[in-house]
Write a protein that holds these residues in place. Structure first.
Motif, PDB file in Angstrom:
ATOM      1  N   ASN A 173       0.793  -1.215   0.000  1.00  0.00           N
ATOM      2  CA  ASN A 173       0.000   0.000   0.000  1.00  0.00           C
ATOM      3  C   ASN A 173       0.832   1.275   0.000  1.00  0.00           C
ATOM      4  O   ASN A 173       0.375   2.317  -0.464  1.00  0.00           O
ATOM      5  N   GLN A 174       2.068   1.232   0.515  1.00  0.00           N
ATOM      6  CA  GLN A 174       2.913   2.420   0.581  1.00  0.00           C
ATOM      7  C   GLN A 174       3.917   2.500  -0.574  1.00  0.00           C
ATOM      8  O   GLN A 174       4.767   3.383  -0.603  1.00  0.00           O
ATOM      9  N   ARG A 179       3.126  -9.832 -12.708  1.00  0.00           N
ATOM     10  CA  ARG A 179       2.517 -11.013 -12.099  1.00  0.00           C
ATOM     11  C   ARG A 179       1.590 -10.626 -10.950  1.00  0.00           C
ATOM     12  O   ARG A 179       1.444 -11.357  -9.977  1.00  0.00           O
ATOM     13  N   ILE A 180       0.963  -9.475 -11.077  1.00  0.00           N
ATOM     14  CA  ILE A 180       0.103  -8.933 -10.026  1.00  0.00           C
ATOM     15  C   ILE A 180      -1.184  -9.757  -9.928  1.00  0.00           C
ATOM     16  O   ILE A 180      -1.806 -10.072 -10.947  1.00  0.00           O
ATOM     17  N   THR A 181      -1.577 -10.096  -8.715  1.00  0.00           N
ATOM     18  CA  THR A 181      -2.767 -10.927  -8.507  1.00  0.00           C
ATOM     19  C   THR A 181      -3.924 -10.169  -7.870  1.00  0.00           C
ATOM     20  O   THR A 181      -5.074 -10.552  -8.045  1.00  0.00           O
ATOM     21  N   ASP A 182      -3.637  -9.128  -7.086  1.00  0.00           N
ATOM     22  CA  ASP A 182      -4.717  -8.369  -6.479  1.00  0.00           C
ATOM     23  C   ASP A 182      -4.319  -6.907  -6.315  1.00  0.00           C
ATOM     24  O   ASP A 182      -3.148  -6.574  -6.247  1.00  0.00           O
ATOM     25  N   ILE A 183      -5.332  -6.045  -6.257  1.00  0.00           N
ATOM     26  CA  ILE A 183      -5.139  -4.609  -6.116  1.00  0.00           C
ATOM     27  C   ILE A 183      -5.857  -4.151  -4.857  1.00  0.00           C
ATOM     28  O   ILE A 183      -7.071  -4.335  -4.727  1.00  0.00           O
ATOM     29  N   ASP A 184      -5.104  -3.556  -3.932  1.00  0.00           N
ATOM     30  CA  ASP A 184      -5.709  -3.052  -2.709  1.00  0.00           C
ATOM     31  C   ASP A 184      -5.712  -1.521  -2.708  1.00  0.00           C
ATOM     32  O   ASP A 184      -6.470  -0.916  -3.425  1.00  0.00           O
ATOM     33  N   CYS A 185      -4.823  -0.916  -1.935  1.00  0.00           N
ATOM     34  CA  CYS A 185      -4.841   0.548  -1.782  1.00  0.00           C
ATOM     35  C   CYS A 185      -3.586   1.201  -2.355  1.00  0.00           C
ATOM     36  O   CYS A 185      -3.254   2.327  -1.989  1.00  0.00           O
ATOM     37  N   ASP A 225     -12.723  -2.534  -3.171  1.00  0.00           N
ATOM     38  CA  ASP A 225     -13.724  -1.505  -3.434  1.00  0.00           C
ATOM     39  C   ASP A 225     -13.095  -0.127  -3.566  1.00  0.00           C
ATOM     40  O   ASP A 225     -13.518   0.687  -4.382  1.00  0.00           O
ATOM     41  N   SER A 226     -12.110   0.152  -2.734  1.00  0.00           N
ATOM     42  CA  SER A 226     -11.512   1.485  -2.671  1.00  0.00           C
ATOM     43  C   SER A 226     -10.198   1.579  -3.433  1.00  0.00           C
ATOM     44  O   SER A 226      -9.429   2.513  -3.215  1.00  0.00           O
ATOM     45  N   ALA A 227      -9.941   0.638  -4.329  1.00  0.00           N
ATOM     46  CA  ALA A 227      -8.661   0.613  -5.032  1.00  0.00           C
ATOM     47  C   ALA A 227      -8.383   1.909  -5.782  1.00  0.00           C
ATOM     48  O   ALA A 227      -7.236   2.349  -5.880  1.00  0.00           O
ATOM     49  N   PHE A 228      -9.442   2.540  -6.326  1.00  0.00           N
ATOM     50  CA  PHE A 228      -9.251   3.745  -7.121  1.00  0.00           C
ATOM     51  C   PHE A 228      -9.851   4.983  -6.460  1.00  0.00           C
ATOM     52  O   PHE A 228     -10.105   5.991  -7.130  1.00  0.00           O
ATOM     53  N   SER A 229     -10.070   4.910  -5.154  1.00  0.00           N
ATOM     54  CA  SER A 229     -10.602   6.064  -4.433  1.00  0.00           C
ATOM     55  C   SER A 229      -9.647   7.242  -4.542  1.00  0.00           C
ATOM     56  O   SER A 229      -8.421   7.088  -4.514  1.00  0.00           O
ATOM     57  N   LYS A 232     -14.601  -6.416  -0.989  1.00  0.00           N
ATOM     58  CA  LYS A 232     -13.198  -6.806  -1.048  1.00  0.00           C
ATOM     59  C   LYS A 232     -12.304  -5.675  -0.579  1.00  0.00           C
ATOM     60  O   LYS A 232     -11.113  -5.655  -0.834  1.00  0.00           O
ATOM     61  N   ASP A 233     -12.925  -4.697   0.073  1.00  0.00           N
ATOM     62  CA  ASP A 233     -12.174  -3.528   0.501  1.00  0.00           C
ATOM     63  C   ASP A 233     -11.219  -3.873   1.636  1.00  0.00           C
ATOM     64  O   ASP A 233     -11.603  -4.441   2.637  1.00  0.00           O
ATOM     65  N   LYS A 234      -9.952  -3.529   1.436  1.00  0.00           N
ATOM     66  CA  LYS A 234      -8.942  -3.736   2.471  1.00  0.00           C
ATOM     67  C   LYS A 234      -8.287  -2.415   2.844  1.00  0.00           C
ATOM     68  O   LYS A 234      -7.230  -2.392   3.432  1.00  0.00           O
ATOM     69  N   CYS A 235      -8.929  -1.307   2.465  1.00  0.00           N
ATOM     70  CA  CYS A 235      -8.333   0.003   2.683  1.00  0.00           C
ATOM     71  C   CYS A 235      -8.894   0.697   3.910  1.00  0.00           C
ATOM     72  O   CYS A 235      -8.421   1.754   4.287  1.00  0.00           O
ATOM     73  N   GLY A 236      -9.951   0.123   4.509  1.00  0.00           N
ATOM     74  CA  GLY A 236     -10.570   0.781   5.643  1.00  0.00           C
ATOM     75  C   GLY A 236      -9.611   1.044   6.779  1.00  0.00           C
ATOM     76  O   GLY A 236      -9.602   2.099   7.386  1.00  0.00           O
ATOM     77  N   ALA A 237      -8.742   0.068   7.045  1.00  0.00           N
ATOM     78  CA  ALA A 237      -7.786   0.214   8.134  1.00  0.00           C
ATOM     79  C   ALA A 237      -6.753   1.283   7.846  1.00  0.00           C
ATOM     80  O   ALA A 237      -6.086   1.781   8.730  1.00  0.00           O
TER      81      ALA A 237
END
Length: 429
Positions: A238-239, A256-262, A285-289, A384-389
């Protein structure tokens, strides 16, 4: 007056003086009156001795030059441009260019025998703006190699044999474009690029990069284009891109990216994002916020079967979306997307998907699990949002569709998909 001119010319000729640049033009070269000399493809193995000292531009491309010494260019102090690409250069003596203080452009590309450059190779080039060392065979760069180039703005090191980012950029405070494309670089360290604070365009395409330390891009506050395509990148912490506040174009295709978070949350000026040809199966959900300026999004050739409900909610500038060659599953989870496309005014390509209509479901003996006709009570769409934290606020999604809407789509699906969801194509729809 005419006889006076003839007399002066004859006297000059007897004294061995030159009144015309053509008198100092090597026979195998072509010379222009603006003191431009073209000796490319002339079969040269050494620098011709007849080159005028007043020459401003010298093209020695595609010859057989092998060794340059400190005396090679000592009399050409007015040179602004020098092309030495496509030769057989194996060694450049320290101080080869020391007399060329006015040189602004130097091309040494396509010298496949050039493997190493001495620390003082470019001493004296105080006004050099562009340096091309691409398509050589350089495997190591001395840490002080570029320390004599305070004015350098463009540096091309593409298609060499480097296995790591050179630690030689500490004095390149004016550098705006750097290409390290098509090398064998595997990692980008935290301090690898820390001195390139004026950099606008960084090309790391076609390497073997699989490790990028957090903080690697923190100091690149002016970077506008970052190309990391065609590497081995699998994880996007994320950083990872913190600091890239001016970034406009990001290339991450063919990794070889498998998932997109924040990962992209702080790229507030991002306009173009290339994520195609990866293995992405999950997007938060918030990948492109906060990407309020995102204009172009490429997600083709991944493993996406659905998209989260809120993905495009905060993308007011989005105009181009590419989604082809994904294993889309057109069930209740993707129904929101159909409604969104009905309002989308940009170009959408590649969603090879159609919901079953009422006739199909009847032929099958009734609604099938996951079909729109079975969505009379829309399920809670899995987040699938992992950006809340991470402190990202999540915008509310569109309201859940009613059973009547699902039925309407079942009737009208043919018109939606055959006519790109043109709601005016049918009186009911």
């Amino acid at each position: 007056m005419f006889f006076l001119v003839i007399f002066i010319f004859n006297c000059a000729a007897k004294a061995g003086l030159s009144l015309n640049i053509s008198d100092s033009c090597p026979s195998m070269c072509k010379c222009a009156p603006e003191e431009v000399i073209h000796c490319n493809r002339a079969g040269l193995r050494a620098l011709p001795g007849e080159i005028a000292a007043s020459t401003v531009s010298l093209n020695l491309s595609n010859n057989y030059l092998r060794i340059l010494t400190t005396n090679t260019f000592r009399n050409l102090t007015f040179l602004h441009s020098l092309w030495l690409d496509g030769n057989n250069l194996t060694f450049l003596s320290p101080g080869t260019f020391h007399a060329l203080s006015k040189l602004r452009e130097l091309d040494l590309s396509r010298n496949s025998r050039l493997t190493y450059l001495h620390a003082n190779t470019f001493r004296g080039l105080l006004n050099l703006i562009s340096l091309d060392l691409s398509h050589c065979n350089i495997f190591e760069i001395h840490p002080l190699l570029f320390s004599h180039l305070p004015s350098l703005e463009r540096l091309n090191l593409a298609s060499n044999n480097m296995r790591y980012v050179p630690q030689a950029f500490s004095n390149l405070s004016s550098l705006t474009r750097l290409s390290l494309e098509s090398n064998h670089i595997e990692a980008i360290g935290r301090d690898s690029l820390k001195d390139l604070e004026s950099l606008y365009d960084l090309n790391l395409r076609k390497n073997r990069i699989w490790i990028i330390q957090n903080g690697a891009f923190t100091r690149l506050l002016r970077l506008g284009v970052l190309n990391l395509g065609h590497n081995f990148i699998a994880d996007l912490p994320n950083q990872l891109f913190n600091g890239l506040i001016q970034l406009k174009t990001m290339h991450l295709e063919a990794n070889r990216i498998t998932d997109i978070d924040c990962t992209f949350r702080l790229l507030l000026n991002l306009r173009n994002l290339y994520l195609n040809n990866n293995q992405i199966s999950s997007i938060s959900d918030s990948a492109f916020s906060y990407l309020n300026k995102l204009h172009f999004l490429h997600l083709s050739k991944n493993n996406l079967s659905s998209l989260p409900l809120r993905l495009f909610v905060e993308l007011p500038k989005l105009k181009y979306v590419f989604l082809s060659h994904n294993p889309w599953k057109c069930d209740c989870k993707m129904f929101w997307f159909l409604r969104w496309t009905a309002m989308f005014r940009g170009a959408l390509e590649g969603l090879d998907c159609s919901f079953p209509n009422r006739h199909n479901t009847t032929a099958l003996g009734g609604p099938q699990p996951g079909d729109p006709m079975d969505c009379t009570a829309p399920p809670e769409l899995e987040s699938k949002d992992k950006c809340g934290a991470a402190g990202i606020s999540v915008a509310p999604g569109p309201p859940a569709p009613t059973s009547e809407v699902f039925l309407l789509v079942a009737i009208c699906h043919t018109w939606y998909f055959a006519r790109r969801w043109d709601t005016s194509a049918h009186p009911i729809c």
